[in-house]
Write a protein that holds these residues in place. Structure first.
Motif, short mmCIF file in Angstrom:
data_model
loop_
_atom_site.label_atom_id
_atom_site.label_comp_id
_atom_site.label_asym_id
_atom_site.label_seq_id
_atom_site.Cartn_x
_atom_site.Cartn_y
_atom_site.Cartn_z
N GLY A 1 -6.48 8.66 -11.17
CA GLY A 1 -6.06 8.20 -12.46
C GLY A 1 -4.82 8.51 -12.57
N VAL A 2 -4.35 7.40 -13.93
CA VAL A 2 -3.11 8.28 -13.88
C VAL A 2 -3.33 8.89 -15.78
CG1 VAL A 2 -0.72 7.75 -15.30
CG2 VAL A 2 -1.80 5.96 -14.01
N VAL A 3 -2.72 10.64 -15.41
CA VAL A 3 -2.97 10.76 -16.89
C VAL A 3 -2.38 11.33 -18.29
CG1 VAL A 3 -2.57 14.03 -17.61
CG2 VAL A 3 -3.93 13.34 -15.04
N CYS B 1 -5.28 7.18 -0.11
CA CYS B 1 -4.77 6.41 -0.54
C CYS B 1 -5.83 5.06 0.93
CB CYS B 1 -3.27 7.15 -0.30
SG CYS B 1 -3.00 8.03 -1.53
N LEU B 2 -5.78 5.06 1.35
CA LEU B 2 -6.16 4.50 2.46
C LEU B 2 -7.25 3.72 2.80
CD1 LEU B 2 -4.79 6.23 5.72
CD2 LEU B 2 -3.84 4.21 5.54
N ASP B 3 -7.83 4.19 1.79
CA ASP B 3 -9.44 3.61 1.33
C ASP B 3 -9.35 2.23 0.36
OD1 ASP B 3 -10.80 5.70 2.52
OD2 ASP B 3 -10.78 6.95 0.16
N LEU C 1 1.21 -1.10 0.31
CA LEU C 1 0.34 -0.06 0.26
C LEU C 1 0.99 0.95 -0.08
CD1 LEU C 1 -2.62 1.39 0.19
CD2 LEU C 1 -1.94 0.97 3.23
N VAL C 2 1.00 1.99 -0.85
CA VAL C 2 1.53 3.14 -1.03
C VAL C 2 0.29 4.52 -0.34
CG1 VAL C 2 2.06 5.17 -2.44
CG2 VAL C 2 2.46 2.89 -3.35
N VAL C 3 0.62 5.04 0.41
CA VAL C 3 0.13 6.76 0.99
C VAL C 3 0.79 7.67 0.54
CG1 VAL C 3 -0.65 7.37 2.68
CG2 VAL C 3 -0.51 5.26 2.81
N SER C 4 0.55 8.52 -0.18
CA SER C 4 0.93 9.56 -0.58
C SER C 4 1.22 10.64 0.26
CB SER C 4 0.23 10.20 -1.78
OG SER C 4 -0.91 10.54 -1.19
N PHE D 1 6.17 7.72 -7.11
CA PHE D 1 5.64 6.52 -6.89
C PHE D 1 3.84 6.85 -7.29
CE2 PHE D 1 4.80 2.38 -5.55
CZ PHE D 1 5.39 1.67 -7.10
N ALA D 2 3.60 7.48 -6.53
CA ALA D 2 2.62 7.53 -6.59
C ALA D 2 1.55 8.81 -6.58
CB ALA D 2 1.98 8.46 -4.54
N MET D 3 2.49 9.39 -8.26
CA MET D 3 1.81 10.05 -8.99
C MET D 3 1.61 8.88 -10.26
SD MET D 3 2.94 13.20 -11.07
CE MET D 3 5.15 12.52 -11.88
N ASP D 4 2.89 8.24 -10.98
CA ASP D 4 2.61 7.03 -11.88
C ASP D 4 1.90 6.03 -10.82
OD1 ASP D 4 4.54 8.90 -12.90
OD2 ASP D 4 6.12 7.46 -12.07
N LEU D 5 1.36 5.47 -9.58
CA LEU D 5 0.51 4.81 -9.72
C LEU D 5 -1.28 5.46 -10.45
CD1 LEU D 5 1.61 3.10 -6.41
CD2 LEU D 5 1.40 1.82 -8.84
N GLY D 6 -1.74 6.56 -9.85
CA GLY D 6 -2.58 7.17 -10.18
C GLY D 6 -3.35 7.78 -9.24
N LEU D 7 -2.81 7.61 -7.74
CA LEU D 7 -3.20 8.09 -6.43
C LEU D 7 -3.62 9.67 -6.43
CD1 LEU D 7 -0.54 5.39 -4.11
CD2 LEU D 7 -3.11 5.64 -5.67
N ASP D 8 -4.18 10.26 -5.68
CA ASP D 8 -4.05 11.30 -5.10
C ASP D 8 -3.28 11.58 -3.94
OD1 ASP D 8 -5.62 13.61 -3.64
OD2 ASP D 8 -7.47 13.46 -4.08
N ARG D 9 -2.46 13.11 -4.97
CA ARG D 9 -1.38 13.53 -3.96
C ARG D 9 -1.63 14.81 -2.84
NH1 ARG D 9 4.00 14.85 -7.63
NH2 ARG D 9 2.33 15.73 -8.73
#
Length: 453
Positions: A426-428, A243-245, A219-222, A229-237
């Motif tokens: 998501g990933v832009v 991320c914990l959802d 689990l990656v938490v930004s 890494f979080a950005m390229d996974l499409g996570l909310d930075r």
């Protein structure tokens, strides 16, 4: 209702053929408009606009080089030149009454580039989604660094949020640095069925290696500073709590994991100038000041370090800087701060080599970009970096290390299972390089396949 997803399985917009074609026509017409504006003003200064603009860019870049590569009077001179060059161009345009023509040409060209990139991005076909349904973990363990990202763990209430979702939190003590890999292995021995990290990318990589070793989801938490890494996974930075959802409604991605001399990395391994700079303790507190004070020695002075590398079967010699990434960055963004990787499961390293030794070479890089002789962009399965020294500075995901030469970089394809929330930004899609031949084919409704597809 189902939604279209980007290559990594995250939500994204489906490409629109009709809209892409319309934008392609807008780009072609805008580019033609810029040319027409210059041609109509040719007798009144169209040639002056083109020549002065190009010369101003070259002189400005040369000034930036002198500013970075020298000290004292030469540095001051470079700063003045870098500032005055664009000012002089604007004064010239105003003095000769060409400012309106120049403005119209720039606006047309800007619209052309914007429409072209959007059209080419929309025209890319979606790859099949790769996210799979994930079971909710029963004994998740999340390591959190309270100092990371300027205190995001406390600011966003990540400890409380994670515990409310059933996770055990290991809060790292900044005053007593711990071996996070050892903590992660102890958690696995105690029955953890998921490992997570709220911290910087360097810490993410160390724990990700343990998760991959035991085939556990990660689990990656930004909660870091840049969170590449979080950005390229499409996570909310902007809100790491989202991320914990994934702990209650998540899905799983399989991504590659980089390896440098037996150590895992999730983003990049840097050699040369940047790696030398981050070795200095003062860099953490004063990044810009430290870099400026060291640059003259690292670029043209006694501290210049030259690197050789073998990228698969290709030799690179006398590089000043070398960046090896876990999957390649988009070519059009490779030298920008917001650069990102279109995918993390391509099974290839990205390699970026830079060799700039003079103001002329710096100007060539600015004008020609990827076509410049000072810039090498490649992909590879293996990269081996060598030097005259027995040991060289290396920056692994921003962490300063020293490694014996040769340093070998490789990739472990799809070795890491990453748990991500189903609902995420998501990933832009990266802005593609403008290919006018392909753009014209798109405007005319023809299909032209490229390696990007």
């Amino acid at each position: 209702m189902s939604r279209k997803r980007t290559p990594d399985g995250s939500p994204g917009a489906a490409p629109g053929g009709a809209v892409a074609r319309l934008l392609a026509w807008c780009a072609v017409l805008a580019a033609a408009g810029a040319v027409v504006v210059l041609l109509l003003a040719w007798g009144a200064g169209g040639l002056v606009i083109v020549a002065a603009g190009l010369l101003g860019l070259i002189v400005c870049v040369a000034g930036v080089w002198w500013f970075l590569a020298h000290r004292g009077v030469v540095r001051l001179f470079g700063l003045i030149v870098a500032i005055l060059a664009p000012v002089a161009v604007m004064v010239l345009f105003t003095w000769d009454g060409l400012w309106l023509t120049a403005l119209l040409a720039c606006l047309c060209w800007g619209v052309a580039l914007a429409c072209a990139r959007t059209a080419l991005r929309r025209a890319r076909p979606d790859r099949p989604g790769r996210a799979t349904v994930a079971r909710r973990p029963k004994r998740p363990v999340v390591l959190m660094n309270p100092r990371s990202g300027g205190g995001k763990v406390g600011r966003f209430g990540l400890v409380e949020r994670a515990e409310a979702l059933g996770a055990r939190v290991i809060l790292l003590d900044p005053a007593a640095p711990a071996d996070v890999a050892t903590l992660a292995r102890e958690a696995v021995a105690e029955g953890a069925d998921l490992l997570g990290v709220a911290g910087g990318d360097g810490t993410q990589a160390l724990v990700a290696a343990v998760a991959a070793e035991h085939d556990l989801p990660f689990l990656v938490v930004s909660a870091g500073t840049r969170n590449h890494f979080a950005m390229d996974l499409g996570l909310d930075r902007s809100d790491p709590a989202r991320c914990l959802d994934a702990l209650r409604d998540g899905e799983e991605l399989r991504v590659d994991l980089g390896d440098v001399a037996g150590r895992a990395f999730v983003n990049t391994v840097s050699f040369g100038v940047y790696a030398d700079v981050v070795q200095h303790p003062e860099y953490r507190d004063d990044k810009a000041g430290t870099a400026l004070s060291l640059m003259p020695d690292l670029l043209v002075g006694e501290g210049v370090r030259r690197l050789d590398a073998r990228i698969d079967g290709t030799a690179l010699t006398s590089q000043q800087a070398l960046l090896v990434s876990n999957n390649p960055y988009a070519a059009s963004e490779a030298l920008t701060e917001g650069a990102h990787r279109p995918r993390l499961d391509g099974g290839e390293l990205g390699v970026l080599g830079i060799r700039v030794e003079s103001a002329a070479q710096a100007a060539d890089l600015a004008v020609r970009g990827p076509q410049s002789s000072g810039l090498t962009v490649m992909t590879a399965r293996r990269a081996e970096v060598t030097s005259d020294a027995d040991e060289i500075p290396v920056a692994v995901d921003g962490e300063a290390l020293r490694m014996p030469t040769p340093v070998v970089c490789g990739l472990r394809p799809r070795a890491l299972r990453v748990l991500v929330p189903r609902d995420r930004p998501g990933v832009v899609a990266p802005a593609p390089a403008v290919n006018w031949r392909r753009l014209l084919a798109l405007a005319l409704g023809r299909t032209e396949r490229t390696s990007e597809d």
